[in-house]
Design a protein around this motif. Structure first.
Motif, mmCIF file in Angstrom:
data_model
loop_
_atom_site.group_PDB
_atom_site.id
_atom_site.type_symbol
_atom_site.label_atom_id
_atom_site.label_comp_id
_atom_site.label_asym_id
_atom_site.label_seq_id
_atom_site.Cartn_x
_atom_site.Cartn_y
_atom_site.Cartn_z
ATOM 1 N N LEU A 1 -14.013 -45.998 14.743
ATOM 2 C CA LEU A 1 -12.635 -45.506 14.746
ATOM 3 C C LEU A 1 -11.608 -46.626 14.607
ATOM 4 O O LEU A 1 -10.447 -46.365 14.339
ATOM 5 C CB LEU A 1 -12.372 -44.694 16.014
ATOM 6 N N GLN A 2 -12.036 -47.848 14.755
ATOM 7 C CA GLN A 2 -11.137 -48.989 14.563
ATOM 8 C C GLN A 2 -10.977 -49.341 13.092
ATOM 9 O O GLN A 2 -10.090 -50.108 12.729
ATOM 10 C CB GLN A 2 -11.662 -50.211 15.335
ATOM 11 N N GLN A 3 -11.817 -48.783 12.238
ATOM 12 C CA GLN A 3 -11.764 -49.073 10.808
ATOM 13 C C GLN A 3 -10.686 -48.235 10.135
ATOM 14 O O GLN A 3 -10.348 -47.140 10.577
ATOM 15 C CB GLN A 3 -13.124 -48.794 10.161
ATOM 16 N N GLU A 4 -10.178 -48.748 9.044
ATOM 17 C CA GLU A 4 -9.084 -48.063 8.335
ATOM 18 C C GLU A 4 -9.545 -46.806 7.605
ATOM 19 O O GLU A 4 -8.859 -45.797 7.597
ATOM 20 C CB GLU A 4 -8.439 -49.030 7.332
ATOM 21 N N PHE A 5 -10.714 -46.843 7.010
ATOM 22 C CA PHE A 5 -11.175 -45.730 6.186
ATOM 23 C C PHE A 5 -12.333 -45.007 6.870
ATOM 24 O O PHE A 5 -13.505 -45.213 6.543
ATOM 25 C CB PHE A 5 -11.586 -46.233 4.797
ATOM 26 N N THR A 6 -11.989 -44.171 7.832
ATOM 27 C CA THR A 6 -12.970 -43.405 8.591
ATOM 28 C C THR A 6 -12.753 -41.921 8.301
ATOM 29 O O THR A 6 -11.620 -41.444 8.310
ATOM 30 C CB THR A 6 -12.841 -43.686 10.101
ATOM 31 N N TYR A 7 -13.853 -41.214 8.060
ATOM 32 C CA TYR A 7 -13.771 -39.808 7.657
ATOM 33 C C TYR A 7 -14.712 -38.951 8.487
ATOM 34 O O TYR A 7 -15.785 -39.393 8.875
ATOM 35 C CB TYR A 7 -14.163 -39.655 6.184
ATOM 36 N N PHE A 8 -14.284 -37.706 8.704
ATOM 37 C CA PHE A 8 -15.153 -36.677 9.267
ATOM 38 C C PHE A 8 -15.608 -35.847 8.082
ATOM 39 O O PHE A 8 -14.777 -35.290 7.345
ATOM 40 C CB PHE A 8 -14.400 -35.818 10.282
ATOM 41 N N ILE A 9 -16.904 -35.784 7.860
ATOM 42 C CA ILE A 9 -17.453 -35.124 6.671
ATOM 43 C C ILE A 9 -18.399 -34.008 7.107
ATOM 44 O O ILE A 9 -19.230 -34.206 7.990
ATOM 45 C CB ILE A 9 -18.217 -36.131 5.781
ATOM 46 N N THR A 10 -18.257 -32.847 6.486
ATOM 47 C CA THR A 10 -19.157 -31.727 6.746
ATOM 48 C C THR A 10 -19.908 -31.398 5.461
ATOM 49 O O THR A 10 -19.295 -31.191 4.414
ATOM 50 C CB THR A 10 -18.386 -30.484 7.225
ATOM 51 N N PHE A 11 -21.228 -31.390 5.546
ATOM 52 C CA PHE A 11 -22.087 -31.018 4.424
ATOM 53 C C PHE A 11 -22.600 -29.608 4.690
ATOM 54 O O PHE A 11 -23.277 -29.375 5.695
ATOM 55 C CB PHE A 11 -23.291 -31.963 4.320
ATOM 56 N N THR A 12 -22.266 -28.662 3.810
ATOM 57 C CA THR A 12 -22.758 -27.289 3.970
ATOM 58 C C THR A 12 -23.901 -27.049 2.986
ATOM 59 O O THR A 12 -24.172 -27.873 2.112
ATOM 60 C CB THR A 12 -21.650 -26.255 3.718
ATOM 61 N N ILE A 13 -24.555 -25.916 3.135
ATOM 62 C CA ILE A 13 -25.691 -25.571 2.285
ATOM 63 C C ILE A 13 -25.421 -24.222 1.632
ATOM 64 O O ILE A 13 -25.140 -23.234 2.321
ATOM 65 C CB ILE A 13 -26.993 -25.529 3.107
ATOM 66 N N ILE B 1 -18.934 -30.122 0.277
ATOM 67 C CA ILE B 1 -18.670 -31.231 1.181
ATOM 68 C C ILE B 1 -17.190 -31.173 1.530
ATOM 69 O O ILE B 1 -16.342 -31.091 0.644
ATOM 70 C CB ILE B 1 -18.995 -32.597 0.541
ATOM 71 N N ASN B 2 -16.893 -31.183 2.821
ATOM 72 C CA ASN B 2 -15.510 -31.160 3.297
ATOM 73 C C ASN B 2 -15.205 -32.530 3.888
ATOM 74 O O ASN B 2 -15.941 -33.000 4.757
ATOM 75 C CB ASN B 2 -15.358 -30.053 4.338
ATOM 76 N N TYR B 3 -14.127 -33.156 3.436
ATOM 77 C CA TYR B 3 -13.744 -34.501 3.881
ATOM 78 C C TYR B 3 -12.422 -34.441 4.631
ATOM 79 O O TYR B 3 -11.480 -33.809 4.156
ATOM 80 C CB TYR B 3 -13.523 -35.422 2.681
ATOM 81 N N LYS B 4 -12.348 -35.116 5.747
ATOM 82 C CA LYS B 4 -11.091 -35.226 6.479
ATOM 83 C C LYS B 4 -10.946 -36.660 6.978
ATOM 84 O O LYS B 4 -11.785 -37.132 7.754
ATOM 85 C CB LYS B 4 -11.047 -34.284 7.677
ATOM 86 N N PRO B 5 -9.903 -37.357 6.538
ATOM 87 C CA PRO B 5 -9.667 -38.687 7.116
ATOM 88 C C PRO B 5 -9.372 -38.543 8.607
ATOM 89 O O PRO B 5 -8.749 -37.575 9.038
ATOM 90 C CB PRO B 5 -8.433 -39.197 6.373
ATOM 91 N N ILE B 6 -9.837 -39.481 9.395
ATOM 92 C CA ILE B 6 -9.610 -39.423 10.842
ATOM 93 C C ILE B 6 -8.407 -40.298 11.172
ATOM 94 O O ILE B 6 -8.425 -41.498 10.937
ATOM 95 C CB ILE B 6 -10.849 -39.895 11.625
ATOM 96 N N TYR B 7 -7.371 -39.657 11.701
ATOM 97 C CA TYR B 7 -6.173 -40.377 12.129
ATOM 98 C C TYR B 7 -6.071 -40.412 13.647
ATOM 99 O O TYR B 7 -5.642 -41.372 14.230
ATOM 100 C CB TYR B 7 -4.914 -39.724 11.549
ATOM 101 N N ASN B 8 -6.463 -39.315 14.279
ATOM 102 C CA ASN B 8 -6.440 -39.222 15.733
ATOM 103 C C ASN B 8 -7.726 -39.846 16.254
ATOM 104 O O ASN B 8 -8.809 -39.337 15.998
ATOM 105 C CB ASN B 8 -6.338 -37.748 16.158
ATOM 106 N N THR B 9 -7.621 -40.915 16.977
ATOM 107 C CA THR B 9 -8.826 -41.630 17.402
ATOM 108 C C THR B 9 -9.273 -41.217 18.801
ATOM 109 O O THR B 9 -9.445 -42.044 19.672
ATOM 110 C CB THR B 9 -8.601 -43.153 17.328
ATOM 111 N N ASN B 10 -9.458 -39.930 19.004
ATOM 112 C CA ASN B 10 -9.952 -39.421 20.274
ATOM 113 C C ASN B 10 -11.481 -39.555 20.268
ATOM 114 O O ASN B 10 -12.202 -38.630 19.907
ATOM 115 C CB ASN B 10 -9.522 -37.974 20.482
#
Length: 137
Positions: free
Chosen positions: A40-52, A117-126
């Motif tokens: 989460l300290q990195q600039e380019f962090t993503y939450f990714i969901t892979f569906t089938i 594939i759903n991509y979301k950049p992570i801004y909230n570092t909870n």
């Protein structure tokens, strides 16, 4: 991670098996916490969901994992878990991944062809909420 049943089959007394299982879970939780905090300290962090997609439901679990790992080959770090949907009980995968630059969506989409594939950049570092979500399965 060994299950309680595995530990009992190895001949561990029940109390020792439970204690060892709890310690193992705590160590795993600590490692995941440190890893997610660092990511989460990195600039380019993503939450990714892979569906089938339905036409691929008959494929083996390992097939999906292999393609997801291949798709994440450009990531500097990642954590992945499998999950089953609450409504339809369908398998899908959640991932937190960091990259050295902005994510190239086409690369992942060209490799993983078993669904969306759903991509979301992570801004909230909870970290805690994210770690707990990744640990739920």
């Amino acid at each position: 991670m060994k299950t309680l049943e595995d530990r009992l089959q190895e001949g561990q007394p029940i109390q020792q098996a439970i204690t060892n299982l709890n310690k193992s879970y705590q160590r795993r939780n600590s490692r995941l916490k440190k890893r997610v905090e660092k990511m989460l300290q990195q600039e380019f962090t993503y939450f990714i969901t892979f569906t089938i997609s339905p036409e691929y439901y008959d494929l083996k679990y390992e097939t999906f994992l292999r393609k997801i790992k291949e798709a994440l080959g450009g990531a500097s770090a990642w954590v992945l878990n499998s999950d089953y949907g609450d409504i339809n009980g369908r398998l899908h995968f959640h991932c937190v991944a960091t990259f050295t630059s902005q994510l190239d969506y086409t690369t992942l989409n060209n490799i993983y062809k078993y669904g969306s594939i759903n991509y979301k950049p992570i801004y909230n570092t909870n970290e805690k909420a994210l770690r707990e979500y990744l640990q739920k399965t």
